[in-house]
Every structure is written in C-alpha cells, then in structure tokens.
Design a protein around this motif. Structure first.
Motif, PDB file in Angstrom:
ATOM      1  N   GLY A  41      -9.552   1.556   1.577  1.00  0.00           N
ATOM      2  CA  GLY A  41      -8.637   2.318   2.421  1.00  0.00           C
ATOM      3  C   GLY A  41      -9.329   2.733   3.712  1.00  0.00           C
ATOM      4  O   GLY A  41     -10.530   2.999   3.731  1.00  0.00           O
ATOM      5  N   LYS A  90     -10.036   7.042   6.904  1.00  0.00           N
ATOM      6  CA  LYS A  90      -8.828   7.684   7.417  1.00  0.00           C
ATOM      7  C   LYS A  90      -9.111   9.086   7.943  1.00  0.00           C
ATOM      8  O   LYS A  90      -9.941   9.812   7.402  1.00  0.00           O
ATOM      9  CB  LYS A  90      -7.775   7.746   6.309  1.00  0.00           C
ATOM     10  CG  LYS A  90      -6.415   8.235   6.766  1.00  0.00           C
ATOM     11  CD  LYS A  90      -5.351   7.938   5.732  1.00  0.00           C
ATOM     12  CE  LYS A  90      -5.078   6.451   5.650  1.00  0.00           C
ATOM     13  NZ  LYS A  90      -3.931   6.150   4.779  1.00  0.00           N
ATOM     14  N   SER A 179      -3.922   2.362   3.131  1.00  0.00           N
ATOM     15  CA  SER A 179      -4.027   3.646   2.452  1.00  0.00           C
ATOM     16  C   SER A 179      -5.040   3.561   1.317  1.00  0.00           C
ATOM     17  O   SER A 179      -5.291   2.490   0.754  1.00  0.00           O
ATOM     18  CB  SER A 179      -2.660   4.068   1.889  1.00  0.00           C
ATOM     19  OG  SER A 179      -2.284   3.209   0.824  1.00  0.00           O
ATOM     20  N   GLN A 180      -5.640   4.692   0.965  1.00  0.00           N
ATOM     21  CA  GLN A 180      -6.633   4.725  -0.105  1.00  0.00           C
ATOM     22  C   GLN A 180      -6.006   4.355  -1.448  1.00  0.00           C
ATOM     23  O   GLN A 180      -6.638   3.690  -2.277  1.00  0.00           O
ATOM     24  CB  GLN A 180      -7.270   6.115  -0.175  1.00  0.00           C
ATOM     25  CG  GLN A 180      -8.124   6.454   1.033  1.00  0.00           C
ATOM     26  CD  GLN A 180      -8.754   7.828   0.933  1.00  0.00           C
ATOM     27  OE1 GLN A 180      -8.364   8.630   0.100  1.00  0.00           O
ATOM     28  NE2 GLN A 180      -9.717   8.097   1.789  1.00  0.00           N
ATOM     29  N   GLY A 183      -5.574   0.643  -1.479  1.00  0.00           N
ATOM     30  CA  GLY A 183      -6.890   0.021  -1.578  1.00  0.00           C
ATOM     31  C   GLY A 183      -7.422   0.066  -2.994  1.00  0.00           C
ATOM     32  O   GLY A 183      -7.947  -0.930  -3.511  1.00  0.00           O
TER      33      GLY A 183
END
Length: 335
Positions: A41, A90, A179-180, A183
């Motif tokens: 992410g 992020k 996005s985490q 990911g």
C-alpha cells in the motif's frame, strides 16, 4: 565423460550448494527483496523528462517541502530521456480520514452518526462542518473533500518538483495509489497461489516419474531458479509486486518444462552410457537456455532504451533466473 559424471559428481554438487547459500543471503539478508506498493500500500509517482535527474537532489527537494514517510527514489537514464520513480507510504491524514470514511459508510442507516463522521472528515481536511439533509449526501461531501485533498497535494508535489528541478514543460507525471487493505489482500492471495501451485507441480512431478531422486532434482531446480530470480531482484532493487510476480511464475514453468524434458531423456533413452546421455541432455538444456537468454537480453536493451519499466523488470528477473537455470542444468545432469 562417463567418469566425470560417474565418479566426481558429488564434488561438483558442492558448487551449486555454495551458490544457493549466496542466493539465500542476497534474497533474505542483504540487500534483500523489497515489497512494492502493490503489496504494502502507498503511492508511486513516475516522472519522465528530457532533463537529467539526480536521485539525491530529488530526495532533498521532497524532504525540504513535504513530510513523506518511507520515501524511496530511484532514477533511470537512457538515450531517449530520463525517468524517476518516487514511492512513499500513504499520507497519515489520508489514512485517518479513510478509516473514518469506512465508519461513515457502515453507519449510513443512522443519519446523525454518519453525518457526524462525514463532517469530521471535512473538518480534518481543512473545511467547515456543514448541515446535510441525509447521510448519503454527507458521505458524498466527505468523499469529494478527500478527493480534492489528494488532487491538491498531488498537484503541489508535481509543481514543486518541476520548479525546483528546472524541468520545464517537457516533464510527464503518472501517479498510482494502492490502499493498505488492498495491498495486504494482494500479498495474501499471491502467497496462497504460489503455495498451491508449488504443491500441485510437485505432485504432478512425483506422479510422472515415481522416483524420489529425479523428482527431487526437478523440484530443487525449480527452487534454485526462483532464488536466482529473487537475487536478481534484490541486486537491481526491483520490488516484489503484482507485475514482477508473473515473471517468477514464468520461471517456474520454464524450469519444470526444461527439467522434465531433460530428465525424461536421461532416464528413458537406452542408447549410450548414463554419462553420455547426461552430456547430451546437458548440451540440449544449455542450448535452449542460451537462445532464451539472447532473447531476454534484447528485451532488456529495448525496454531500457525506451524506459518501459514493466518489461525491463520482467526481462531482468527472467535473465537472472535463466542464468541460474544454466548453472542448475549442470547440477541436475550430474545427479
């Protein structure tokens, strides 16, 4: 040659064993294989220009003007221009607002609660709380505020890089965000597929040969090739991602296909001594690998020249894997 394979093969097996230990060190210790943003992410910005780029200068500009966490910058130069890849995790503000946004979505049936969450997002992003008639409108307002925040940050970052690095109007930017959660899900899925694929391949090999030593040699060859590809990724700083994983799967397919063919020729042909059959088998394997290596070198040169990142990564991984394949072909035939 019969004596070479028949009497001295145990001594020569030491060589691939040492190489395997070195590969393990490169993959898991230093420099190690890193994970790309597809799996962890984050954000990546790809920059292309005709102006020469300096990695240290880019990092300095970004640190002076932005608070980017886990930042990583790499550059490339070719006869057709210059490029840079900027990766960073992020923005904490974006992560915080996205978590609140999830809560707002889950509580859509409770207007007051959902509207409160949406207004919290808007205020965090620098706006003023608003009066919404229902939770759906409030959620749309929060989503718009978050999208505007991301767009403004991206535009500011691009403007600063262009001005500080004197890039002019010939620069091109491309941005990707993962996005985490996505990911993590991608990484888990990739590991699951790899494990299932390995088990099925091993099962088919044992069924086909019904002998422990040849089957074990083919599986060992497959592992060796994957280690060689991963070591190449570590040395070239190519991250493990959804675009590089197919290259590793291609290595598995090529290794298994080649070794099954060579093993079948070695075991099932009756002409000549075992040493002679091993020699012919080894020559065939090296010829196949050599022609493939030549094709991969052409791919690397073209992709580097035109800065085609995905093709460059895949061809580089395959190149290292097939170098390991050529070395392992000797070991396999000695066994």
């Amino acid at each position: 040659m019969d004596d070479y394979f028949g009497k001295n093969y145990k001594k020569y097996i030491i060589i691939p064993a040492i190489i395997a230990a070195i590969l393990l060190f490169l993959v898991f210790v230093a420099p190690g294989v890193s994970s790309g943003i597809d799996l962890t992410g984050g954000n990546v910005i790809i920059l292309r220009t005709t102006t020469e780029l300096n990695q240290d200068q880019i990092e300095s500009v970004l640190r002076e003007n932005f608070d980017l966490e886990e930042m990583k910058v790499s550059t490339i130069a070719s006869p057709t221009g210059f490029g840079a890849w900027i990766e960073y995790s992020k923005d904490p503000m974006v992560s915080q607002t996205e978590e609140i946004l999830i809560q707002a979505e889950k509580s859509l049936d409770e207007d007051e609660k959902s509207i409160a969450f949406s207004n919290e997002i808007i205020v965090l992003l620098g706006g003023d709380a608003q009066e919404f008639s229902n939770s759906k409108l409030a959620l749309l307002g929060a989503q718009d505020a978050l999208a505007a925040y991301k767009e403004e940050f991206s535009a500011t970052l691009q403007t600063v890089l262009s001005e500080k690095l004197n890039l002019g109007d010939d620069v091109e930017f491309q941005k990707k965000e993962i996005s985490q959660t996505l990911g993590a899900a991608s990484f888990e899925g990739m590991v699951f597929i790899a494990i299932i694929g390995f088990i099925l391949i091993a099962f088919v090999i044992f069924i086909a040969f019904r002998q422990v030593v040849p089957s074990g040699a083919i599986i060992a060859a497959m592992v060796f090739d994957i280690l060689a590809g991963l070591a190449g990724m570590a040395l070239l700083n190519i991250p493990l991602s959804l675009t590089t994983m197919p290259a590793l799967l291609l290595l598995i397919g090529y290794s298994v296909d080649t070794d099954i063919m060579l093993t079948s020729r070695l075991l099932k042909e009756r002409s000549g001594t075992p040493g002679e059959r091993a020699t012919v088998s080894m020559k065939t394997g090296l010829t196949m690998t050599g022609t493939t290596l030549a094709a991969l070198l052409a791919m690397i040169i073209v992709s580097y020249f035109y800065q085609i990142e995905v093709i460059y990564h895949i061809s580089a991984i395959l190149l290292f894997g097939l170098i390991g394949e050529s070395k392992e072909t000797n070991e396999h035939n000695m066994k």
